[in-house]
Design a protein around this motif. Structure first.
Motif, PDB file in Angstrom:
ATOM      1  N   UNK A 128      55.962  29.045 -32.144  1.00  0.00           N
ATOM      2  CA  UNK A 128      57.265  28.994 -32.824  1.00  0.00           C
ATOM      3  C   UNK A 128      58.448  29.199 -31.876  1.00  0.00           C
ATOM      4  N   UNK A 129      58.172  29.507 -30.620  1.00  0.00           N
ATOM      5  CA  UNK A 129      59.256  29.826 -29.700  1.00  0.00           C
ATOM      6  C   UNK A 129      60.187  28.632 -29.490  1.00  0.00           C
ATOM      7  N   UNK A 130      59.634  27.468 -29.218  1.00  0.00           N
ATOM      8  CA  UNK A 130      60.465  26.296 -28.916  1.00  0.00           C
ATOM      9  C   UNK A 130      61.367  25.934 -30.091  1.00  0.00           C
ATOM     10  N   UNK A 131      60.820  25.912 -31.287  1.00  0.00           N
ATOM     11  CA  UNK A 131      61.635  25.558 -32.453  1.00  0.00           C
ATOM     12  C   UNK A 131      62.685  26.635 -32.740  1.00  0.00           C
ATOM     13  N   UNK A 132      62.320  27.893 -32.569  1.00  0.00           N
ATOM     14  CA  UNK A 132      63.302  28.957 -32.766  1.00  0.00           C
ATOM     15  C   UNK A 132      64.475  28.837 -31.813  1.00  0.00           C
ATOM     16  N   UNK A 133      64.192  28.513 -30.555  1.00  0.00           N
ATOM     17  CA  UNK A 133      65.259  28.345 -29.573  1.00  0.00           C
ATOM     18  C   UNK A 133      66.074  27.080 -29.846  1.00  0.00           C
ATOM     19  N   UNK A 134      65.423  26.027 -30.357  1.00  0.00           N
ATOM     20  CA  UNK A 134      66.173  24.817 -30.704  1.00  0.00           C
ATOM     21  C   UNK A 134      67.208  25.124 -31.781  1.00  0.00           C
ATOM     22  N   UNK A 135      66.815  25.912 -32.777  1.00  0.00           N
ATOM     23  CA  UNK A 135      67.743  26.290 -33.840  1.00  0.00           C
ATOM     24  C   UNK A 135      68.854  27.184 -33.300  1.00  0.00           C
ATOM     25  N   UNK A 136      68.484  28.082 -32.385  1.00  0.00           N
ATOM     26  CA  UNK A 136      69.501  28.950 -31.794  1.00  0.00           C
ATOM     27  C   UNK A 136      70.507  28.122 -30.999  1.00  0.00           C
ATOM     28  N   UNK A 137      70.023  27.112 -30.308  1.00  0.00           N
ATOM     29  CA  UNK A 137      70.905  26.253 -29.520  1.00  0.00           C
ATOM     30  C   UNK A 137      71.949  25.570 -30.417  1.00  0.00           C
ATOM     31  N   UNK A 138      71.538  25.142 -31.583  1.00  0.00           N
ATOM     32  CA  UNK A 138      72.502  24.501 -32.484  1.00  0.00           C
ATOM     33  C   UNK A 138      73.613  25.467 -32.881  1.00  0.00           C
ATOM     34  N   UNK A 139      73.286  26.745 -32.997  1.00  0.00           N
ATOM     35  CA  UNK A 139      74.304  27.738 -33.354  1.00  0.00           C
ATOM     36  C   UNK A 139      75.309  27.914 -32.218  1.00  0.00           C
ATOM     37  N   UNK A 140      74.834  27.904 -30.975  1.00  0.00           N
ATOM     38  CA  UNK A 140      75.743  27.977 -29.826  1.00  0.00           C
ATOM     39  C   UNK A 140      76.607  26.720 -29.745  1.00  0.00           C
ATOM     40  N   UNK A 141      76.007  25.565 -30.010  1.00  0.00           N
ATOM     41  CA  UNK A 141      76.770  24.312 -29.975  1.00  0.00           C
ATOM     42  C   UNK A 141      77.862  24.306 -31.043  1.00  0.00           C
ATOM     43  N   UNK A 142      77.540  24.825 -32.219  1.00  0.00           N
ATOM     44  CA  UNK A 142      78.534  24.886 -33.294  1.00  0.00           C
ATOM     45  C   UNK A 142      79.706  25.779 -32.893  1.00  0.00           C
ATOM     46  N   UNK A 143      79.400  26.884 -32.199  1.00  0.00           N
ATOM     47  CA  UNK A 143      80.468  27.801 -31.774  1.00  0.00           C
ATOM     48  C   UNK A 143      81.408  27.100 -30.787  1.00  0.00           C
ATOM     49  N   UNK A 144      80.830  26.377 -29.838  1.00  0.00           N
ATOM     50  CA  UNK A 144      81.645  25.666 -28.851  1.00  0.00           C
ATOM     51  C   UNK A 144      82.481  24.588 -29.528  1.00  0.00           C
ATOM     52  N   UNK A 145      81.902  23.904 -30.504  1.00  0.00           N
ATOM     53  CA  UNK A 145      82.619  22.854 -31.220  1.00  0.00           C
ATOM     54  C   UNK A 145      83.810  23.425 -31.971  1.00  0.00           C
ATOM     55  N   UNK A 146      83.619  24.551 -32.614  1.00  0.00           N
ATOM     56  CA  UNK A 146      84.748  25.172 -33.346  1.00  0.00           C
ATOM     57  C   UNK A 146      85.826  25.626 -32.384  1.00  0.00           C
ATOM     58  N   UNK A 147      85.392  26.167 -31.224  1.00  0.00           N
ATOM     59  CA  UNK A 147      86.386  26.616 -30.244  1.00  0.00           C
ATOM     60  C   UNK A 147      87.207  25.427 -29.744  1.00  0.00           C
ATOM     61  N   UNK A 148      86.554  24.283 -29.507  1.00  0.00           N
ATOM     62  CA  UNK A 148      87.264  23.100 -29.012  1.00  0.00           C
ATOM     63  C   UNK A 148      88.260  22.587 -30.039  1.00  0.00           C
ATOM     64  N   UNK A 149      87.863  22.585 -31.302  1.00  0.00           N
ATOM     65  CA  UNK A 149      88.766  22.124 -32.348  1.00  0.00           C
ATOM     66  C   UNK A 149      89.972  23.051 -32.489  1.00  0.00           C
TER      67      UNK A 149
END
Length: 482
Positions: A459-480
């Protein structure tokens, strides 16, 4: 179970029995289908005539609160929907009872109550790897032992067999010098620290802790009236030069600094012991997960290097076995042995005897060592996978902190603040991923910890994939927002 009815100061005895049983049924304390105490038995307990109880039961049956079956007894009616226990009526007071202010500053740990599908929390071993069959066998043997059959209180310091087994184990695995007489068994590390503090600290005494560091000990010392001072750490561990001279106790995690993960260097360990001797202080060495080492040469524990009796070594079985067992131990210097023994006695007398006897046999049979070797291989695989994934997929967000010991890795956020990391962690939890963050002293960025004890390797890879999306969302909001 006998039902409690109070008739003191009452006149209508049958009515009082009826009303109290009726209220217990309405409150849900007596559940549908539950058998009421036999009339003869309840009458004897209340020292009233049997007919007095029978009248009350007849009223309950007549109103549908109970049913009677010939030859079986009287039961709470199944037709009633039980309610939750009613809150007790409390005496009104002119002022609320005041607790010490310190308890307003100490939160309960909600993250331990919130398991997630992708569980990267720290300090939690994989319960599915626990050797249940072997443990049931040694518990069964402990239940048949003479010590259990006698049923007396045990030695406050712990079972002699377990202390001897622990002394052999840490002597071989950690080169800890100590006899069974130097060991005190406790209910987890936190109780060991509580006993040490009771023996050594007066209100207002200074306790030095690592900063950042493990929060529960800091809260404990603070609750006991000590003045807690945070001391910075660097790549070699605790910065000894920054220790306050008035510190009575220093709490450190030298094998695997929590939360950063580095080991305290040998020069720094010797410097800390020299400082403790010069300032007449005691060093608490919390060796909480040293059994899991995945690289590098092992460093000698502070207790082994100590030549003046300044170190109290604390170990636990919460990470190697299960936290729910609540089994830990201290290796105490001779000068503190008697006081520590007495402090354990007045705290809770002794740790559960059956669990101690079971663990002693578990260690002596070699089952504990085999279990540690087995889970170490699995944890090593998880650590390698987790580390590789972080380096490959989070390099733009996180800087991994080198570490070769323990059940978690830590990383600095390259740009994110603690608030942003906490927001990402909250979003990740919504996606089934649990992580923990921590502040970095003097820096705007924050850190995160990723444990690999509780999460399955698959489950490690999928858990980290989901975590990555949360970091990407944070960067996207900061850019906007920019």
């Amino acid at each position: 179970m006998a039902f409690h009815v109070s008739l003191v100061g009452r006149n209508d005895l049958s009515g009082e029995i009826y009303r109290q049983i009726r209220q217990a049924i309405l409150d849900g304390r007596l559940r549908p289908g539950e058998r009421l105490t036999a009339t003869r038995e309840l009458a004897g307990a209340l020292t009233v005539a049997r007919s007095t109880v029978a009248i009350a039961y007849e009223a309950l049956i007549a109103e549908g609160f109970a049913t009677s079956r010939t030859g079986a007894g009287t039961f709470v009616s199944h037709q009633l929907e039980a309610k939750g226990p009613a809150s007790k009526t409390r005496r009104s007071t002119s002022r609320a009872i005041r607790v010490r202010d310190v308890w307003q500053t100490i939160p309960l740990p909600p993250h331990f109550l919130c398991a997630a599908r992708y569980d990267f929390r720290t300090g939690i071993p994989d319960a599915s790897l626990f050797p249940h069959r072997s443990w049931r066998r040694v518990v069964a043997h402990a239940l048949r032992s003479r010590e259990t059959a006698v049923g007396l209180y045990g030695d406050p310091a712990g079972s002699r067999d377990l202390r001897a087994a622990i002394a052999r184990h840490v002597g071989v695995s950690r080169c800890i010098s100590g006899s069974p007489d130097d060991i005190i068994v406790t209910n987890g590390t936190q109780q060991a620290l509580d006993i040490i503090a009771r023996v050594l600290l007066e209100p207002g005494d200074v306790v030095a802790v690592e900063k950042p560091g493990y929060l529960p000990p800091k809260q404990l010392f603070k609750a006991l009236g000590a003045r807690v001072v945070g001391v910075p750490v660097d790549s070699e561990g605790l910065v000894v030069e920054a220790l306050p001279a008035e510190a009575r106790v220093v709490y450190v995690t030298p094998s695997h600094q929590f939360p950063l993960g580095m080991a305290m260097s040998l020069p720094r360990r010797r410097a800390l012991l020299g400082w403790a001797e010069q300032c007449n202080a005691v060093v608490i060495e919390d060796d909480y997960d040293s059994e899991f080492r995945f690289g590098g040469r092992p460093l000698e524990p502070l207790q082994t290097l100590d030549t003046t009796g300044r170190v109290v070594y604390v170990g636990t079985f919460s990470k190697t076995l299960l936290p729910s067992l609540r089994l830990a131990f201290m290796v105490v210097p001779p000068s503190l042995r008697e006081a520590m023994y007495k402090a354990k006695f007045v705290t809770d007398w002794h740790t559960a005897t059956i669990a101690q006897n079971a663990l002693a046999r578990f260690i002596d049979e070699g089952a504990f060592a085999r279990h540690v070797r087995k889970v170490s291989r699995i944890y090593s695989e998880r650590r390698e996978l987790l580390t590789a994934e972080i380096r490959c997929n989070f390099g733009d967000y996180l800087h991994l902190i080198p570490s070769s010991t323990g059940l978690h890795i830590a990383a600095y956020a390259r740009t994110a603040s603690l608030g942003e990391i906490d927001a990402a962690a909250s979003r990740a939890f919504d996606l089934g991923v649990s992580i923990q963050s921590f502040p970095l002293d003097g820096k705007p960025q924050a850190g995160i910890m990723l444990g690999y004890g509780a999460i399955e390797t698959s489950r490690i890879a999928e858990g980290l994939r989901r975590l990555r999306t949360c970091f990407d969302e944070r960067v996207s909001r900061r850019s906007k927002a920019a």
